[in-house]
Motif scaffolding. Structure first.
Motif, PDB file in Angstrom:
ATOM      1  N   UNK A   1       0.822  -1.210   0.000  1.00 45.02           N
ATOM      2  CA  UNK A   1       0.000   0.000   0.000  1.00 45.02           C
ATOM      3  C   UNK A   1       0.857   1.261   0.000  1.00 45.02           C
ATOM      4  N   UNK A   2       2.173   1.102  -0.182  1.00 45.95           N
ATOM      5  CA  UNK A   2       3.057   2.257  -0.176  1.00 45.95           C
ATOM      6  C   UNK A   2       3.286   2.833   1.209  1.00 45.95           C
ATOM      7  N   UNK A   3       3.079   2.019   2.234  1.00 47.69           N
ATOM      8  CA  UNK A   3       3.263   2.493   3.610  1.00 47.69           C
ATOM      9  C   UNK A   3       4.747   2.665   3.914  1.00 47.69           C
ATOM     10  N   UNK A   4       5.023   3.571   4.839  1.00 50.95           N
ATOM     11  CA  UNK A   4       6.370   3.742   5.354  1.00 50.95           C
ATOM     12  C   UNK A   4       6.345   3.373   6.827  1.00 50.95           C
ATOM     13  N   UNK A   5       7.512   3.285   7.418  1.00 48.65           N
ATOM     14  CA  UNK A   5       7.586   2.959   8.831  1.00 48.65           C
ATOM     15  C   UNK A   5       8.420   3.972   9.577  1.00 48.65           C
ATOM     16  N   UNK A   6       8.061   4.210  10.805  1.00 57.85           N
ATOM     17  CA  UNK A   6       8.873   5.022  11.702  1.00 57.85           C
ATOM     18  C   UNK A   6       8.603   4.554  13.117  1.00 57.85           C
ATOM     19  N   UNK A   7       9.592   4.784  13.985  1.00 63.59           N
ATOM     20  CA  UNK A   7       9.550   4.218  15.332  1.00 63.59           C
ATOM     21  C   UNK A   7       8.446   4.793  16.209  1.00 63.59           C
ATOM     22  N   UNK A   8       8.129   6.061  16.057  1.00 67.07           N
ATOM     23  CA  UNK A   8       7.135   6.684  16.940  1.00 67.07           C
ATOM     24  C   UNK A   8       6.500   7.866  16.240  1.00 67.07           C
ATOM     25  N   UNK A   9       5.478   8.404  16.892  1.00 66.53           N
ATOM     26  CA  UNK A   9       4.829   9.593  16.348  1.00 66.53           C
ATOM     27  C   UNK A   9       5.833  10.740  16.312  1.00 66.53           C
ATOM     28  N   UNK A  10       5.799  11.555  15.275  1.00 61.79           N
ATOM     29  CA  UNK A  10       6.724  12.688  15.218  1.00 61.79           C
ATOM     30  C   UNK A  10       6.350  13.763  16.234  1.00 61.79           C
ATOM     31  N   UNK A  11       7.287  14.636  16.518  1.00 63.59           N
ATOM     32  CA  UNK A  11       7.038  15.728  17.466  1.00 63.59           C
ATOM     33  C   UNK A  11       5.963  16.669  16.939  1.00 63.59           C
ATOM     34  N   UNK A  12       5.972  16.916  15.642  1.00 64.39           N
ATOM     35  CA  UNK A  12       4.979  17.797  15.021  1.00 64.39           C
ATOM     36  C   UNK A  12       4.123  16.953  14.091  1.00 64.39           C
ATOM     37  N   UNK A  13       2.836  16.947  14.366  1.00 62.93           N
ATOM     38  CA  UNK A  13       1.876  16.141  13.602  1.00 62.93           C
ATOM     39  C   UNK A  13       1.208  17.030  12.552  1.00 62.93           C
ATOM     40  N   UNK A  14       1.175  16.590  11.287  1.00 65.34           N
ATOM     41  CA  UNK A  14       0.429  17.372  10.294  1.00 65.34           C
ATOM     42  C   UNK A  14      -1.052  17.440  10.674  1.00 65.34           C
ATOM     43  N   UNK A  15      -1.633  18.613  10.565  1.00 67.78           N
ATOM     44  CA  UNK A  15      -3.048  18.812  10.895  1.00 67.78           C
ATOM     45  C   UNK A  15      -3.913  17.858  10.064  1.00 67.78           C
ATOM     46  N   UNK A  16      -4.904  17.268  10.720  1.00 68.17           N
ATOM     47  CA  UNK A  16      -5.795  16.342  10.031  1.00 68.17           C
ATOM     48  C   UNK A  16      -5.291  14.913  10.005  1.00 68.17           C
ATOM     49  N   UNK A  17      -4.270  14.612  10.798  1.00 64.97           N
ATOM     50  CA  UNK A  17      -3.723  13.257  10.854  1.00 64.97           C
ATOM     51  C   UNK A  17      -4.538  12.397  11.821  1.00 64.97           C
ATOM     52  N   UNK A  18      -4.395  11.091  11.660  1.00 64.12           N
ATOM     53  CA  UNK A  18      -5.114  10.122  12.482  1.00 64.12           C
ATOM     54  C   UNK A  18      -4.147   9.110  13.053  1.00 64.12           C
ATOM     55  N   UNK A  19      -4.468   8.595  14.242  1.00 67.50           N
ATOM     56  CA  UNK A  19      -3.766   7.470  14.833  1.00 67.50           C
ATOM     57  C   UNK A  19      -4.775   6.349  15.014  1.00 67.50           C
ATOM     58  N   UNK A  20      -4.505   5.194  14.396  1.00 65.52           N
ATOM     59  CA  UNK A  20      -5.332   4.007  14.577  1.00 65.52           C
ATOM     60  C   UNK A  20      -4.604   3.121  15.570  1.00 65.52           C
ATOM     61  N   UNK A  21      -5.233   2.848  16.705  1.00 66.98           N
ATOM     62  CA  UNK A  21      -4.582   2.098  17.775  1.00 66.98           C
ATOM     63  C   UNK A  21      -5.534   1.092  18.389  1.00 66.98           C
ATOM     64  N   UNK A  22      -4.955   0.035  18.949  1.00 69.38           N
ATOM     65  CA  UNK A  22      -5.760  -0.939  19.695  1.00 69.38           C
ATOM     66  C   UNK A  22      -5.436  -0.868  21.183  1.00 69.38           C
ATOM     67  N   UNK A  23      -4.762   0.201  21.576  1.00 70.97           N
ATOM     68  CA  UNK A  23      -4.327   0.378  22.961  1.00 70.97           C
ATOM     69  C   UNK A  23      -4.783   1.750  23.441  1.00 70.97           C
ATOM     70  N   UNK A  24      -5.566   1.772  24.515  1.00 67.60           N
ATOM     71  CA  UNK A  24      -6.079   3.046  25.035  1.00 67.60           C
ATOM     72  C   UNK A  24      -4.966   4.037  25.340  1.00 67.60           C
ATOM     73  N   UNK A  25      -3.786   3.523  25.684  1.00 71.93           N
ATOM     74  CA  UNK A  25      -2.669   4.422  25.986  1.00 71.93           C
ATOM     75  C   UNK A  25      -2.270   5.243  24.772  1.00 71.93           C
TER      76      UNK A  25
END
Length: 137
Positions: A64-88
């Motif tokens: 799907x053309x996905x990339x990988x990175x270790x963690x969320x960046x310090x600055x998130x582009x507006x309108x971004x989403x996080x899909x998670x299965x962990x409430x944390x």
């Protein structure tokens, strides 16, 4: 690859798309249905980022053309989403980031609800929610 300002980015927890142990006890494998769900985001021109330390072959196997990175960046582009299965993951709220908690509804628990923006029963439902919210924006 880091997102640029104005990009539409969906960050995905790796457990939603990669099984740590594949069939017959072999190494990691792609979760069935994950590539199909993520293709909808790709087709809608979202950048897909899997939050994993060492991207490798499995991200390529998603096709799907996905990339990988270790963690969320310090600055998130507006309108971004996080899909998670962990409430944390929802507790890591940052400006510009909306969250979807994926998994069964906790039912009538006395425990406080997570601070997620949305809930979805599975990855496909979460993708549909992201696309619906984008269409209404």
């Amino acid at each position: 690859m880091t997102a640029k300002t104005g990009d539409r980015v969906v960050y995905v927890e790796p457990r939603l798309v990669i099984h740590p142990v594949g069939a017959a006890g072999k190494g990691p494998s792609v979760v069935p249905g994950a590539p199909e769900a993520l293709r909808h985001l790709r087709d809608a021109r979202f950048q897909i980022v899997i939050l994993v330390d060492a991207p490798g072959r499995l991200i390529q196997d998603l096709s799907v053309g996905a990339t990988g990175q270790a963690e969320l960046p310090a600055i998130i582009p507006r309108g971004s989403w996080l899909l998670t299965d962990d409430e944390r993951g929802c507790a890591e709220r940052r400006p510009g980031l909306k969250t979807i908690l994926i998994g069964p509804n906790p039912g009538s628990s006395r425990r406080p609800m997570a601070l997620c923006d949305r809930r979805a029963r599975d990855l496909f439902s979460a993708v549909l929610e992201v696309l619906a919210q984008q269409a209404m924006a």
